[in-house]
Scaffold this motif. Structure first.
Motif, PDB file in Angstrom:
ATOM      1  N   TYR A 165       6.509  -9.083  -5.050  1.00  0.00           N
ATOM      2  CA  TYR A 165       7.741 -10.192  -5.281  1.00  0.00           C
ATOM      3  C   TYR A 165       8.295 -10.340  -4.108  1.00  0.00           C
ATOM      4  CZ  TYR A 165      11.420 -13.112  -7.583  1.00  0.00           C
ATOM      5  OH  TYR A 165      12.276 -14.209  -7.926  1.00  0.00           O
ATOM      6  N   ALA A 166       8.117 -11.584  -3.250  1.00  0.00           N
ATOM      7  CA  ALA A 166       8.573 -11.738  -1.905  1.00  0.00           C
ATOM      8  C   ALA A 166       9.397 -12.982  -2.071  1.00  0.00           C
ATOM      9  CB  ALA A 166       7.564 -11.853  -0.944  1.00  0.00           C
ATOM     10  N   LEU A 167      10.556 -13.004  -1.253  1.00  0.00           N
ATOM     11  CA  LEU A 167      11.641 -14.272  -1.341  1.00  0.00           C
ATOM     12  C   LEU A 167      11.503 -14.506   0.153  1.00  0.00           C
ATOM     13  CD1 LEU A 167      14.245 -13.038  -3.697  1.00  0.00           C
ATOM     14  CD2 LEU A 167      12.698 -14.720  -3.861  1.00  0.00           C
ATOM     15  N   GLU A 168      11.590 -15.787   0.567  1.00  0.00           N
ATOM     16  CA  GLU A 168      12.110 -16.377   1.796  1.00  0.00           C
ATOM     17  C   GLU A 168      13.589 -16.721   2.001  1.00  0.00           C
ATOM     18  OE1 GLU A 168      13.060 -19.309   4.994  1.00  0.00           O
ATOM     19  OE2 GLU A 168      13.031 -19.700   2.722  1.00  0.00           O
ATOM     20  N   TRP A 169      14.157 -15.846   2.864  1.00  0.00           N
ATOM     21  CA  TRP A 169      15.613 -16.149   3.160  1.00  0.00           C
ATOM     22  C   TRP A 169      16.051 -16.847   4.438  1.00  0.00           C
ATOM     23  CZ3 TRP A 169      19.175 -13.833   6.294  1.00  0.00           C
ATOM     24  CH2 TRP A 169      20.624 -14.064   6.387  1.00  0.00           C
ATOM     25  N   TYR A 205       0.899  -1.284  -0.061  1.00  0.00           N
ATOM     26  CA  TYR A 205      -0.177  -0.086   0.008  1.00  0.00           C
ATOM     27  C   TYR A 205       0.719   1.228  -0.024  1.00  0.00           C
ATOM     28  CZ  TYR A 205      -3.300   3.264   1.678  1.00  0.00           C
ATOM     29  OH  TYR A 205      -4.170   4.610   1.803  1.00  0.00           O
ATOM     30  N   HIS A 206       1.932   1.092   0.543  1.00  0.00           N
ATOM     31  CA  HIS A 206       2.707   2.469   0.762  1.00  0.00           C
ATOM     32  C   HIS A 206       3.848   2.514  -0.439  1.00  0.00           C
ATOM     33  CE1 HIS A 206       1.526   3.407   4.694  1.00  0.00           C
ATOM     34  NE2 HIS A 206       1.853   2.279   5.190  1.00  0.00           N
ATOM     35  N   GLY A 207       3.977   1.354  -1.405  1.00  0.00           N
ATOM     36  CA  GLY A 207       4.581   1.399  -2.575  1.00  0.00           C
ATOM     37  C   GLY A 207       5.916   0.305  -2.605  1.00  0.00           C
ATOM     38  N   ILE A 208       5.829  -0.748  -1.581  1.00  0.00           N
ATOM     39  CA  ILE A 208       6.898  -1.795  -1.769  1.00  0.00           C
ATOM     40  C   ILE A 208       6.330  -2.745  -2.672  1.00  0.00           C
ATOM     41  CG2 ILE A 208       7.763  -3.545  -0.466  1.00  0.00           C
ATOM     42  CD1 ILE A 208       8.958  -0.832   0.266  1.00  0.00           C
ATOM     43  N   ASP A 209       7.203  -3.091  -3.521  1.00  0.00           N
ATOM     44  CA  ASP A 209       6.928  -4.274  -4.378  1.00  0.00           C
ATOM     45  C   ASP A 209       7.791  -5.373  -4.340  1.00  0.00           C
ATOM     46  OD1 ASP A 209       9.097  -3.444  -5.790  1.00  0.00           O
ATOM     47  OD2 ASP A 209       8.077  -2.624  -7.781  1.00  0.00           O
ATOM     48  N   ARG A 210       8.748  -5.416  -3.517  1.00  0.00           N
ATOM     49  CA  ARG A 210       9.700  -6.570  -3.264  1.00  0.00           C
ATOM     50  C   ARG A 210      10.042  -6.509  -1.740  1.00  0.00           C
ATOM     51  NH1 ARG A 210      12.922  -4.411  -8.443  1.00  0.00           N
ATOM     52  NH2 ARG A 210      11.093  -3.481  -8.726  1.00  0.00           N
ATOM     53  N   VAL A 211      10.164  -7.630  -1.276  1.00  0.00           N
ATOM     54  CA  VAL A 211      10.163  -7.929   0.036  1.00  0.00           C
ATOM     55  C   VAL A 211      11.000  -9.209   0.192  1.00  0.00           C
ATOM     56  CG1 VAL A 211       8.860  -8.929   2.201  1.00  0.00           C
ATOM     57  CG2 VAL A 211       7.683  -7.119   0.459  1.00  0.00           C
ATOM     58  N   VAL A 212      11.914  -9.188   1.235  1.00  0.00           N
ATOM     59  CA  VAL A 212      12.629 -10.255   1.703  1.00  0.00           C
ATOM     60  C   VAL A 212      12.351 -10.876   2.974  1.00  0.00           C
ATOM     61  CG1 VAL A 212      14.921 -11.156   2.232  1.00  0.00           C
ATOM     62  CG2 VAL A 212      14.742  -9.607   0.188  1.00  0.00           C
ATOM     63  N   TYR A 213      11.716 -11.910   3.221  1.00  0.00           N
ATOM     64  CA  TYR A 213      11.273 -12.545   4.640  1.00  0.00           C
ATOM     65  C   TYR A 213      12.670 -13.125   5.396  1.00  0.00           C
ATOM     66  CZ  TYR A 213       6.464 -12.576   2.892  1.00  0.00           C
ATOM     67  OH  TYR A 213       5.366 -12.027   2.216  1.00  0.00           O
ATOM     68  N   VAL A 214      13.209 -12.132   6.278  1.00  0.00           N
ATOM     69  CA  VAL A 214      14.372 -12.794   6.752  1.00  0.00           C
ATOM     70  C   VAL A 214      14.126 -13.732   7.975  1.00  0.00           C
ATOM     71  CG1 VAL A 214      16.553 -11.866   8.295  1.00  0.00           C
ATOM     72  CG2 VAL A 214      15.356 -10.378   6.120  1.00  0.00           C
ATOM     73  N   ASN A 215      14.027 -14.944   7.501  1.00  0.00           N
ATOM     74  CA  ASN A 215      13.765 -16.065   8.336  1.00  0.00           C
ATOM     75  C   ASN A 215      14.754 -16.715   9.357  1.00  0.00           C
ATOM     76  OD1 ASN A 215      11.702 -17.789   9.609  1.00  0.00           O
ATOM     77  ND2 ASN A 215      12.257 -19.115   7.775  1.00  0.00           N
ATOM     78  N   ALA A 216      14.500 -17.112  10.521  1.00  0.00           N
ATOM     79  CA  ALA A 216      15.409 -17.737  11.362  1.00  0.00           C
ATOM     80  C   ALA A 216      14.750 -18.993  12.002  1.00  0.00           C
ATOM     81  CB  ALA A 216      16.132 -16.926  12.326  1.00  0.00           C
TER      82      ALA A 216
END
Length: 256
Positions: free
Chosen positions: A131-135, A98-109
């Motif tokens: 476009y989101a990625l699990e890392w 909604y704020h303009g983000i179109d790519r996300v990295v899920y920093v997962n532990a």
């Protein structure tokens, strides 16, 4: 840049120039007699905030409770259902878009979050929301993890112990031998974990009396610092790669 510390005009400026966000996720669950139940979310937040500080990208507040029902027999473990977790992460991500983000990295532990995060990312990509990625931090540096520890263990082992020794003063160093001796050094060779190609366990308690695996006595703060620096470098590189992609590169391929 940490979202919660910023005023809205400064965040507005970020959204005008950048479209990437890091979202740290972990758990609040048992990590044996020697580690705090905050282990996973401390690691995730520390990596995400450090990568954001080095790169200038945006880091959001941390999701501290994840999919951890398989640790429920140990006092204090908190968990939500996979459905609840997926819905929450999806809503949080759509908030960012909604704020303009179109790519996300899920920093997962936390390993228990992996499948759900990847499923959410697939859905977000399929409907062209973002476009989101699990890392997962240890999966970004597998060679270093193998080099540092002979008996690593997938949970509460020396890699997580070393990271917490580096990041906090919450490790019970006087309990490392008890953690090793009361747990299982190698879950994959433990009796009863596999029958004819099928995993025959559901909970950590099925295989380990104290809930952890690996040789925790092999951990040091110095090793933790090496892990942290190497994983942070990989995370920054991933963010730079993702930020450099053109929007059309991140869309699903057209139907045949």
């Amino acid at each position: 840049m940490y979202l919660a510390d910023e005023a809205w005009p400064d965040l507005e400026s970020y959204f005008e120039s950048e479209s990437l966000a890091l979202v740290p996720l972990g758990s609040t669950e048992q990590h044996g007699p020697h580690l705090p139940e905050s282990t996973d979310h401390v690691i995730a937040e520390s990596l995400a905030r450090e990568a954001a500080a080095r790169s200038g990208y945006l880091c959001t507040p941390t999701v501290n409770v994840g999919i951890s029902r398989h640790h429920r027999q140990f006092p204090g473990t908190m968990w939500v259902s996979p459905d609840t977790f997926r819905a929450y992460v999806r809503d949080l991500t759509e908030n960012l878009t909604y704020h303009g983000i179109d790519r996300v990295v899920y920093v997962n532990a936390h390993g228990g979050n992996v499948d759900a995060l990847r499923e959410v990312a697939k859905d977000l990509h399929a409907d062209e929301t973002c476009y989101a990625l699990e890392w997962m931090w240890d999966e970004s540096i597998p060679e270093l993890v193998d080099d540092l520890f002979e008996h690593n263990g997938p949970h509460g082992g020396p890699k997580e112990t070393a990271m917490l020794q580096h990041l906090t003063d919450l490790v019970h160093d006087d309990r490392l031998a008890d953690a090793r001796d009361g747990g299982v050094r190698d879950i994959w060779s433990a009796e009863g974990t596999n029958r004819h190609g099928a995993a025959t366990f559901f909970d950590a308690r099925d295989n380990s009396d104290n809930g952890v695996f690996g040789d925790q006595t092999d951990a040091t703060a110095e090793k933790g610092e090496r892990l942290f620096e190497a994983a942070t470098d990989q995370l920054v590189r991933l963010c730079d790669w993702l930020a450099a992609r053109e929007p059309e590169e991140l869309l699903p391929e057209p139907r045949v």
